[in-house]
Structures are given as structure tokens and as C-alpha cells.
Design a protein around this motif. Sequence first.
Motif, PDB file in Angstrom:
ATOM      1  N   ASN A 123       4.397  61.454 -55.669  1.00 54.47           N
ATOM      2  CA  ASN A 123       5.118  61.016 -56.862  1.00 54.47           C
ATOM      3  C   ASN A 123       5.588  62.206 -57.670  1.00 54.47           C
ATOM      4  O   ASN A 123       4.910  63.234 -57.740  1.00 54.47           O
ATOM      5  CB  ASN A 123       4.220  60.160 -57.763  1.00 54.47           C
ATOM      6  N   GLY A 124       6.739  62.062 -58.304  1.00 57.13           N
ATOM      7  CA  GLY A 124       7.140  63.024 -59.309  1.00 57.13           C
ATOM      8  C   GLY A 124       6.325  62.803 -60.575  1.00 57.13           C
ATOM      9  O   GLY A 124       5.906  61.683 -60.865  1.00 57.13           O
ATOM     10  N   GLN A 125       6.094  63.854 -61.319  1.00 61.22           N
ATOM     11  CA  GLN A 125       5.302  63.754 -62.543  1.00 61.22           C
ATOM     12  C   GLN A 125       5.859  62.707 -63.496  1.00 61.22           C
ATOM     13  O   GLN A 125       5.096  61.989 -64.161  1.00 61.22           O
ATOM     14  CB  GLN A 125       5.289  65.121 -63.239  1.00 61.22           C
ATOM     15  N   PHE A 126       7.178  62.569 -63.568  1.00 59.99           N
ATOM     16  CA  PHE A 126       7.805  61.655 -64.514  1.00 59.99           C
ATOM     17  C   PHE A 126       8.373  60.411 -63.840  1.00 59.99           C
ATOM     18  O   PHE A 126       9.268  59.764 -64.374  1.00 59.99           O
ATOM     19  CB  PHE A 126       8.909  62.390 -65.283  1.00 59.99           C
ATOM     20  N   ASP A 127       7.830  60.076 -62.692  1.00 60.77           N
ATOM     21  CA  ASP A 127       8.301  58.908 -61.942  1.00 60.77           C
ATOM     22  C   ASP A 127       7.861  57.623 -62.634  1.00 60.77           C
ATOM     23  O   ASP A 127       6.670  57.427 -62.907  1.00 60.77           O
ATOM     24  CB  ASP A 127       7.733  58.960 -60.520  1.00 60.77           C
ATOM     25  N   GLN A 128       8.819  56.719 -62.864  1.00 64.73           N
ATOM     26  CA  GLN A 128       8.490  55.452 -63.527  1.00 64.73           C
ATOM     27  C   GLN A 128       7.697  54.508 -62.630  1.00 64.73           C
ATOM     28  O   GLN A 128       7.116  53.531 -63.115  1.00 64.73           O
ATOM     29  CB  GLN A 128       9.777  54.755 -63.998  1.00 64.73           C
ATOM     30  N   LEU A 129       7.650  54.781 -61.340  1.00 60.61           N
ATOM     31  CA  LEU A 129       6.915  53.905 -60.430  1.00 60.61           C
ATOM     32  C   LEU A 129       5.489  54.387 -60.151  1.00 60.61           C
ATOM     33  O   LEU A 129       4.895  54.030 -59.136  1.00 60.61           O
ATOM     34  CB  LEU A 129       7.681  53.736 -59.114  1.00 60.61           C
ATOM     35  N   ARG A 130       4.934  55.136 -61.079  1.00 60.54           N
ATOM     36  CA  ARG A 130       3.539  55.548 -60.951  1.00 60.54           C
ATOM     37  C   ARG A 130       2.583  54.524 -61.559  1.00 60.54           C
ATOM     38  O   ARG A 130       1.373  54.756 -61.618  1.00 60.54           O
ATOM     39  CB  ARG A 130       3.314  56.898 -61.646  1.00 60.54           C
ATOM     40  N   VAL A 131       3.090  53.387 -61.977  1.00 57.17           N
ATOM     41  CA  VAL A 131       2.310  52.456 -62.801  1.00 57.17           C
ATOM     42  C   VAL A 131       1.048  51.925 -62.108  1.00 57.17           C
ATOM     43  O   VAL A 131       0.054  51.625 -62.770  1.00 57.17           O
ATOM     44  CB  VAL A 131       3.178  51.269 -63.283  1.00 57.17           C
ATOM     45  N   ASN A 132       1.076  51.797 -60.788  1.00 51.51           N
ATOM     46  CA  ASN A 132      -0.095  51.297 -60.058  1.00 51.51           C
ATOM     47  C   ASN A 132      -0.706  52.367 -59.156  1.00 51.51           C
ATOM     48  O   ASN A 132      -1.354  52.058 -58.152  1.00 51.51           O
ATOM     49  CB  ASN A 132       0.273  50.064 -59.220  1.00 51.51           C
ATOM     50  N   GLU A 133      -0.531  53.607 -59.528  1.00 51.54           N
ATOM     51  CA  GLU A 133      -1.025  54.736 -58.738  1.00 51.54           C
ATOM     52  C   GLU A 133      -2.521  54.607 -58.455  1.00 51.54           C
ATOM     53  O   GLU A 133      -2.972  54.774 -57.312  1.00 51.54           O
ATOM     54  CB  GLU A 133      -0.747  56.020 -59.514  1.00 51.54           C
ATOM     55  N   GLY A 134      -3.293  54.311 -59.484  1.00 52.45           N
ATOM     56  CA  GLY A 134      -4.741  54.178 -59.311  1.00 52.45           C
ATOM     57  C   GLY A 134      -5.109  53.039 -58.391  1.00 52.45           C
ATOM     58  O   GLY A 134      -6.016  53.150 -57.556  1.00 52.45           O
ATOM     59  N   LEU A 135      -4.422  51.913 -58.533  1.00 48.03           N
ATOM     60  CA  LEU A 135      -4.678  50.758 -57.672  1.00 48.03           C
ATOM     61  C   LEU A 135      -4.392  51.095 -56.218  1.00 48.03           C
ATOM     62  O   LEU A 135      -5.181  50.752 -55.321  1.00 48.03           O
ATOM     63  CB  LEU A 135      -3.827  49.573 -58.120  1.00 48.03           C
ATOM     64  N   GLN A 191      -4.542  53.943 -54.783  1.00 50.62           N
ATOM     65  CA  GLN A 191      -5.605  54.822 -54.295  1.00 50.62           C
ATOM     66  C   GLN A 191      -6.889  54.042 -53.999  1.00 50.62           C
ATOM     67  O   GLN A 191      -7.587  54.333 -53.024  1.00 50.62           O
ATOM     68  CB  GLN A 191      -5.897  55.910 -55.317  1.00 50.62           C
ATOM     69  N   ARG A 192      -7.181  53.060 -54.828  1.00 54.74           N
ATOM     70  CA  ARG A 192      -8.392  52.245 -54.574  1.00 54.74           C
ATOM     71  C   ARG A 192      -8.232  51.393 -53.320  1.00 54.74           C
ATOM     72  O   ARG A 192      -9.200  51.192 -52.573  1.00 54.74           O
ATOM     73  CB  ARG A 192      -8.697  51.359 -55.784  1.00 54.74           C
ATOM     74  N   LEU A 193      -7.036  50.892 -53.081  1.00 50.33           N
ATOM     75  CA  LEU A 193      -6.796  50.053 -51.913  1.00 50.33           C
ATOM     76  C   LEU A 193      -6.755  50.868 -50.617  1.00 50.33           C
ATOM     77  O   LEU A 193      -7.051  50.349 -49.541  1.00 50.33           O
ATOM     78  CB  LEU A 193      -5.480  49.288 -52.079  1.00 50.33           C
ATOM     79  N   ALA A 194      -6.386  52.150 -50.738  1.00 49.51           N
ATOM     80  CA  ALA A 194      -6.350  53.049 -49.571  1.00 49.51           C
ATOM     81  C   ALA A 194      -7.100  54.322 -49.942  1.00 49.51           C
ATOM     82  O   ALA A 194      -6.490  55.368 -50.186  1.00 49.51           O
ATOM     83  CB  ALA A 194      -4.910  53.349 -49.176  1.00 49.51           C
ATOM     84  N   PRO A 195      -8.431  54.261 -50.024  1.00 51.21           N
ATOM     85  CA  PRO A 195      -9.205  55.393 -50.546  1.00 51.21           C
ATOM     86  C   PRO A 195      -9.106  56.674 -49.724  1.00 51.21           C
ATOM     87  O   PRO A 195      -9.446  57.752 -50.232  1.00 51.21           O
ATOM     88  CB  PRO A 195     -10.635  54.854 -50.574  1.00 51.21           C
ATOM     89  N   HIS A 196      -8.667  56.585 -48.487  1.00 49.27           N
ATOM     90  CA  HIS A 196      -8.534  57.799 -47.675  1.00 49.27           C
ATOM     91  C   HIS A 196      -7.218  58.534 -47.952  1.00 49.27           C
ATOM     92  O   HIS A 196      -7.029  59.654 -47.467  1.00 49.27           O
ATOM     93  CB  HIS A 196      -8.612  57.445 -46.189  1.00 49.27           C
ATOM     94  N   ALA A 197      -6.340  57.933 -48.724  1.00 48.91           N
ATOM     95  CA  ALA A 197      -5.023  58.532 -48.975  1.00 48.91           C
ATOM     96  C   ALA A 197      -5.123  59.754 -49.875  1.00 48.91           C
ATOM     97  O   ALA A 197      -6.009  59.842 -50.736  1.00 48.91           O
ATOM     98  CB  ALA A 197      -4.096  57.501 -49.606  1.00 48.91           C
ATOM     99  N   GLU A 198      -4.204  60.672 -49.686  1.00 53.05           N
ATOM    100  CA  GLU A 198      -4.068  61.837 -50.559  1.00 53.05           C
ATOM    101  C   GLU A 198      -2.963  61.545 -51.572  1.00 53.05           C
ATOM    102  O   GLU A 198      -1.894  61.027 -51.199  1.00 53.05           O
ATOM    103  CB  GLU A 198      -3.686  63.078 -49.750  1.00 53.05           C
ATOM    104  N   LEU A 199      -3.209  61.854 -52.827  1.00 56.40           N
ATOM    105  CA  LEU A 199      -2.194  61.714 -53.863  1.00 56.40           C
ATOM    106  C   LEU A 199      -1.667  63.095 -54.245  1.00 56.40           C
ATOM    107  O   LEU A 199      -2.444  63.983 -54.607  1.00 56.40           O
ATOM    108  CB  LEU A 199      -2.762  61.022 -55.103  1.00 56.40           C
ATOM    109  N   ILE A 200      -0.349  63.259 -54.163  1.00 55.67           N
ATOM    110  CA  ILE A 200       0.292  64.515 -54.549  1.00 55.67           C
ATOM    111  C   ILE A 200       1.291  64.200 -55.661  1.00 55.67           C
ATOM    112  O   ILE A 200       2.224  63.413 -55.457  1.00 55.67           O
ATOM    113  CB  ILE A 200       1.012  65.163 -53.355  1.00 55.67           C
ATOM    114  N   VAL A 201       1.082  64.802 -56.825  1.00 57.84           N
ATOM    115  CA  VAL A 201       1.995  64.628 -57.954  1.00 57.84           C
ATOM    116  C   VAL A 201       2.755  65.937 -58.139  1.00 57.84           C
ATOM    117  O   VAL A 201       2.143  66.987 -58.372  1.00 57.84           O
ATOM    118  CB  VAL A 201       1.243  64.240 -59.239  1.00 57.84           C
ATOM    119  N   VAL A 202       4.058  65.869 -58.013  1.00 59.46           N
ATOM    120  CA  VAL A 202       4.901  67.062 -58.083  1.00 59.46           C
ATOM    121  C   VAL A 202       5.323  67.306 -59.536  1.00 59.46           C
ATOM    122  O   VAL A 202       5.993  66.472 -60.136  1.00 59.46           O
ATOM    123  CB  VAL A 202       6.149  66.906 -57.196  1.00 59.46           C
ATOM    124  N   PRO A 203       4.919  68.428 -60.109  1.00 59.55           N
ATOM    125  CA  PRO A 203       5.275  68.708 -61.505  1.00 59.55           C
ATOM    126  C   PRO A 203       6.783  68.804 -61.714  1.00 59.55           C
ATOM    127  O   PRO A 203       7.524  69.187 -60.811  1.00 59.55           O
ATOM    128  CB  PRO A 203       4.601  70.062 -61.779  1.00 59.55           C
TER     129      PRO A 203
END
Length: 242
Positions: A185-197, A199-211
Amino acid sequence: MSVQVVLVHGIRTSATMWRSQLEWLAENGIAATAVDLPAHGTRMDEDFTLHEALHTIDVAVRRAAAAGPVLLVGHSMGGLLSLAYAGGEDPPPIAGIVAVSCTALPRGPALRAYRVLAGAMNSLPGRGQWLTDRVLAATLPVDTRGDFAAGGYAFDAQDAALSSLEALDLSTSLSRIRVPLWFVNGQFDQLRVNEGLFQRLAPHAELIVVPRASHLVTAMRPSVFNAVLRVATAVVDAQGRT
């Protein structure tokens, strides 16, 4: 057998949004295919359906899988479709997924608001293209500024595509995915709203937030995103050799 990359574009745009990535992949000897979804790009005269969109991804993946392990990469709507495809009841032949700018469940008030906003843009003179051009000129580097528009914009397909996404059961799909998975995700991406969810649904996933990046992270920070592809293709390649 070498890694094969399949790229799936977002809503309104086309395979041309991946020009920077296709160039980088070619320079590094990595085979790649960028598809056009129905009603987009070279298929603008077709109707958009969820079935045909998923079928398009499946055809590209299975063709690529004959030559090597597949890394599936999708942006925005293409990311949501790729996640739904990857988490199907019968696991498809993919070895990894990069889901870009798509950590939002496409349903409820948020989706309805997005459809209203998209409709309002389409009602402007020239379908609001002048405003889109100004935003891109202000936010994207010169080298990638024209990539999203190069294949044409699928204005007519937008509402049908958005409404169809509500049928996706992403919660179930995410819980089924077992291959390496990266959320980008981009740091200012409007579609980050369920980012945490996500990650919980796919706990093995890596999250990368691009500043300093928005929803159009692939074009705004192409060198950073291509570095993510370098990591993902290396992981898929190493996994295929074990």
C-alpha cells in the motif's frame, strides 16, 4: 523452470499501467504477462462480468504455469480479483501473490460512496478527464505519467465493475491462501481501511507500506515497487527450487 509474472490492472485503466514493471522485468530476464480485463483496454467493446474477469486471470495463470512458478500481481480491483481467485475452493497453480492497493472490503457504505463519487466524476465535462490529468501531473513522475491512460479509460464499465465486486467473499478467500503473500500500500492510499483485517485473515502475509505514495504506488514510486517485485520473484524462485 523460471518465475512467470502475471499482472492484473485496476479499474478504468488497462495493461499499460504496468509498463514500468514490464520494462524492469524484461531487463532482469523475468517473463511477464499483463492482461486486459473485460471492458478495459483492448477489450473495451466487451461487457464487464465477474466470471469473465476471473476467467481472464485463470487463462493467463495456467498458460504461465506451464513455463514455471507463477507470481500473480494485482492492483486495486485487479488485486481484489487476484485475491478472490487465489483463495478459491480449488487452489489455482500460483506460487505467490502481490496484492497492491486493495486492502479494503468492497461492500457496504464505502462501496456505495465510491460508486457515487465515480458517477459524479463521469458526469463532469469530458468525464472529468481534465481533473484526472491534473492530479496525475501533480503526483506522478514524467516517465510513468501516461501509463494509466495509454490503453484508454473504461468509463462505461466502471459502475458495473464496482457493483460486481460486492459478490466477492474476500474474508473466505484470504483465509484459504497458503502461498507467499505481500500486501503493498501507499502511505496515503484510501484503500488501507481494512489493512488490519486483511492481515488477521492472512497472518502469514507481509505488509509493505511505501512512504510518500498514494493509491497509484506502482507509478508514483516505480523503483520502490520494482524492488518489492525483486523480493517476491526471488522468494517464489527459491521456493520452486526446493
